[in-house]
Write a protein that holds these residues in place. Structure first.
Motif: not given
Length: 208
Positions: A91-96, A147-155
């Motif tokens: 949930l936290v990762l989804k919010i971020c 988040l750095r590894r799997t999230g979008p580049s803007y994150v």
């Protein structure tokens, strides 16, 4: 049954028809979850809710959710692995990712939980660290790596920018101020020189 009803209703609710009542429903659902974090059935329902309920509904509860972040239970430690932390982590990762301006600052701040200096003559820092706990800091750092590894580049870019800003604030807060105190012990902020030239982080710095 109540939790399943909340999950179904909040998943199907129309964004355009959202009212204050919807907020109360998400508050009650999360409250029920927190009261029964040891239940596998409850965490199973919430696992589904994290996937189906729009993440913006959880944003008003960002502080309460992030405060529960901790390491997942390790079977060898004798704790019951009830999947609460893994569900909360999702949930936290989804919010971020979907609402980075609402979640990243809190997560980065939590990752700096052990970077507080000596407090007031060392009295406050120990109590603070006992409340935050090293495991929370480690978990927050691990989630930022995810988040750095799997999230979008803007994150990832926002994490870099926020980290520079927050580290600058921490550095500023820890600077000694004794020489700027008046004879009465008051801090004379108007006498503190601020350099208009930026340092490597891109932020103004105090002149020594």
């Amino acid at each position: 049954l109540a939790l399943e009803s909340y999950e179904a209703a909040l998943s199907l609710g129309d964004v355009a028809a959202d009212t204050e009542d919807m907020s109360r429903h998400i508050f009650r659902m999360v409250s029920l979850w927190f009261k029964h974090i040891g239940s596998d059935q409850v965490n199973s329902v919430m696992k589904r809710a994290v996937k189906n309920v729009p993440s913006y509904r959880f944003v008003p509860l960002t502080y309460q959710l992030f405060a529960r972040i901790d390491q997942e239970a390790v079977p060898s430690s004798g704790q019951v692995d009830n999947h609460f932390q893994s569900t909360l982590r999702d949930l936290v990762l989804k919010i971020c990712i979907e609402h980075p301006y609402h979640g990243l600052v809190q997560l980065i701040a939590l990752s700096n939980g052990n970077n507080i200096g000596s407090g007031v003559s060392g009295r406050d820092s120990t109590a603070y660290l006992e409340n935050v706990g090293a495991s929370k800091v480690d978990t927050a750092l691990d989630m930022l790596k995810t988040l750095r590894r799997t999230g979008p580049s803007y994150v990832s870019s926002l994490i870099d920018s926020y980290s520079i800003l927050i580290n600058s604030y921490i550095e500023l807060a820890m600077l000694p101020t004794e020489k700027f105190h008046s004879s009465k012990g008051r801090l004379q902020t108007k006498d503190i020189p601020l350099s208009i030239s930026s340092n490597e982080s891109g932020t103004p710095s105090l002149d020594s």
